[in-house]
Scaffold this motif. Structure first.
Motif, PDB file in Angstrom:
ATOM      1  N   SER A 103       0.868  -1.182   0.000  1.00  9.27           N
ATOM      2  CA  SER A 103       0.000   0.000   0.000  1.00  9.27           C
ATOM      3  C   SER A 103       0.903   1.229   0.000  1.00  9.27           C
ATOM      4  CB  SER A 103      -0.889   0.000   1.249  1.00  9.27           C
ATOM      5  OG  SER A 103      -0.101   0.267   2.392  1.00  9.27           O
ATOM      6  N   CYS A 104       0.306   2.390  -0.041  1.00  8.39           N
ATOM      7  CA  CYS A 104       1.082   3.626   0.077  1.00  8.39           C
ATOM      8  C   CYS A 104       1.901   3.608   1.379  1.00  8.39           C
ATOM      9  CB  CYS A 104       0.155   4.835   0.107  1.00  8.39           C
ATOM     10  SG  CYS A 104      -1.045   4.894  -1.242  1.00  8.39           S
ATOM     11  N   ALA A 105       1.312   3.063   2.423  1.00  7.37           N
ATOM     12  CA  ALA A 105       1.947   3.059   3.738  1.00  7.37           C
ATOM     13  C   ALA A 105       3.109   2.083   3.839  1.00  7.37           C
ATOM     14  CB  ALA A 105       0.904   2.741   4.805  1.00  7.37           C
ATOM     15  N   SER A 106       3.335   1.260   2.807  1.00  8.44           N
ATOM     16  CA  SER A 106       4.521   0.389   2.818  1.00  8.44           C
ATOM     17  C   SER A 106       5.790   1.229   2.785  1.00  8.44           C
ATOM     18  CB  SER A 106       4.506  -0.555   1.617  1.00  8.44           C
ATOM     19  OG  SER A 106       3.368  -1.375   1.636  1.00  8.44           O
ATOM     20  N   CYS A 107       5.734   2.374   2.092  1.00  6.79           N
ATOM     21  CA  CYS A 107       6.886   3.290   2.013  1.00  6.79           C
ATOM     22  C   CYS A 107       6.666   4.541   2.864  1.00  6.79           C
ATOM     23  CB  CYS A 107       7.144   3.706   0.572  1.00  6.79           C
ATOM     24  SG  CYS A 107       7.526   2.335  -0.529  1.00  6.79           S
ATOM     25  N   HIS A 108       5.436   5.027   2.879  1.00  3.46           N
ATOM     26  CA  HIS A 108       5.114   6.241   3.638  1.00  3.46           C
ATOM     27  C   HIS A 108       4.506   5.804   4.972  1.00  3.46           C
ATOM     28  CE1 HIS A 108       5.840   8.868   0.165  1.00  3.46           C
ATOM     29  NE2 HIS A 108       5.127   8.030  -0.566  1.00  3.46           N
ATOM     30  N   MET A 109       5.358   5.566   5.975  1.00  6.41           N
ATOM     31  CA  MET A 109       4.928   4.971   7.244  1.00  6.41           C
ATOM     32  C   MET A 109       4.636   6.055   8.283  1.00  6.41           C
ATOM     33  SD  MET A 109       7.822   1.996   7.055  1.00  6.41           S
ATOM     34  CE  MET A 109       7.275   0.973   8.388  1.00  6.41           C
TER      35      MET A 109
ATOM     36  N   THR B  39      14.578   5.111  -7.338  1.00  5.64           N
ATOM     37  CA  THR B  39      15.750   5.911  -7.695  1.00  5.64           C
ATOM     38  C   THR B  39      15.853   7.168  -6.833  1.00  5.64           C
ATOM     39  OG1 THR B  39      14.464   6.992  -9.433  1.00  5.64           O
ATOM     40  CG2 THR B  39      15.808   5.091 -10.075  1.00  5.64           C
ATOM     41  N   ARG B  40      14.798   7.449  -6.063  1.00  4.82           N
ATOM     42  CA  ARG B  40      14.804   8.603  -5.167  1.00  4.82           C
ATOM     43  C   ARG B  40      14.337   8.167  -3.800  1.00  4.82           C
ATOM     44  NH1 ARG B  40      12.035  12.624  -9.545  1.00  4.82           N
ATOM     45  NH2 ARG B  40      13.976  13.284 -10.512  1.00  4.82           N
ATOM     46  N   ARG B  41      14.789   8.887  -2.779  1.00  3.27           N
ATOM     47  CA  ARG B  41      14.371   8.578  -1.421  1.00  3.27           C
ATOM     48  C   ARG B  41      12.900   8.941  -1.221  1.00  3.27           C
ATOM     49  NH1 ARG B  41      17.720   9.693   4.110  1.00  3.27           N
ATOM     50  NH2 ARG B  41      16.475   8.223   5.325  1.00  3.27           N
TER      51      ARG B  41
ATOM     52  N   PHE C 110       4.810  18.902  -6.592  1.00  6.75           N
ATOM     53  CA  PHE C 110       4.953  17.575  -5.999  1.00  6.75           C
ATOM     54  C   PHE C 110       5.998  16.766  -6.739  1.00  6.75           C
ATOM     55  CE2 PHE C 110       0.862  19.358  -5.231  1.00  6.75           C
ATOM     56  CZ  PHE C 110       0.702  19.192  -3.867  1.00  6.75           C
ATOM     57  N   GLY C 111       6.616  15.819  -6.025  1.00  5.39           N
ATOM     58  CA  GLY C 111       7.736  15.052  -6.552  1.00  5.39           C
ATOM     59  C   GLY C 111       9.029  15.751  -6.150  1.00  5.39           C
ATOM     60  N   ARG C 112      10.103  14.987  -6.044  1.00  5.17           N
ATOM     61  CA  ARG C 112      11.386  15.565  -5.626  1.00  5.17           C
ATOM     62  C   ARG C 112      11.834  16.686  -6.559  1.00  5.17           C
ATOM     63  NH1 ARG C 112      13.202  14.612  -0.535  1.00  5.17           N
ATOM     64  NH2 ARG C 112      13.028  12.435   0.059  1.00  5.17           N
ATOM     65  N   ASP C 113      11.462  16.601  -7.834  1.00  2.00           N
ATOM     66  CA  ASP C 113      11.839  17.639  -8.793  1.00  2.00           C
ATOM     67  C   ASP C 113      10.687  18.602  -9.093  1.00  2.00           C
ATOM     68  OD1 ASP C 113      10.214  15.892 -10.133  1.00  2.00           O
ATOM     69  OD2 ASP C 113      11.715  15.280 -11.601  1.00  2.00           O
TER      70      ASP C 113
END
Ligand code: HEC
Length: 80
Positions: free
Chosen positions: A14-20, A41-43, A56-59
């Protein structure tokens, strides 16, 4: 839906797998693994107060939150 594993191809992420939530909606990984195990490729950025951002997004390549969030669901290296 943020916590819904059925949004991923193999029903494992889910989204929460990375955004905990316990880490301000990021994780402790230098680069998070997607469902296929390959690293991003990005943190993973924290999502605390992200609703107030204008880009939104790192860039900063997305101008709306709604435009951004379908990306990780469809990306075969993220939720697949
Ligand atoms: C595999 C790990 C992973 C998953 C799963 C994931 N994300 Fe992300 N998220 C990332 C990474 C890495 C970035 C940075 C991407 C970039 O800048 O290109 C990101 C960026 C974001 C951003 C932009 C934040 C900012 O400061 O601009 C939002 C919003 C976001 N994710 C929401 C979500 C939502 C909603 C889901 C579920 C539908 C999701 N993410 C699933 C890793 C993940």
């Amino acid at each position: 839906m943020f916590f819904e594993n059925r949004l991923s191809g193999g029903n494992t992420m889910s989204c929460a797998s990375c955004h905990m939530h316990q880490y301000a909606w990021t994780d402790l990984e230098p680069l998070s693994p997607g469902e296929d195990g390959k690293r991003q490729t990005r943190r993973t950025p924290p999502l605390q107060d992200v609703g107030w951002n204008s880009l939104f997004g790192r860039d900063g390549r997305f101008e709306s939150l709604e435009g951004f969030i379908l990306g990780p669901i469809a990306n075969e290296n993220e939720m697949n």
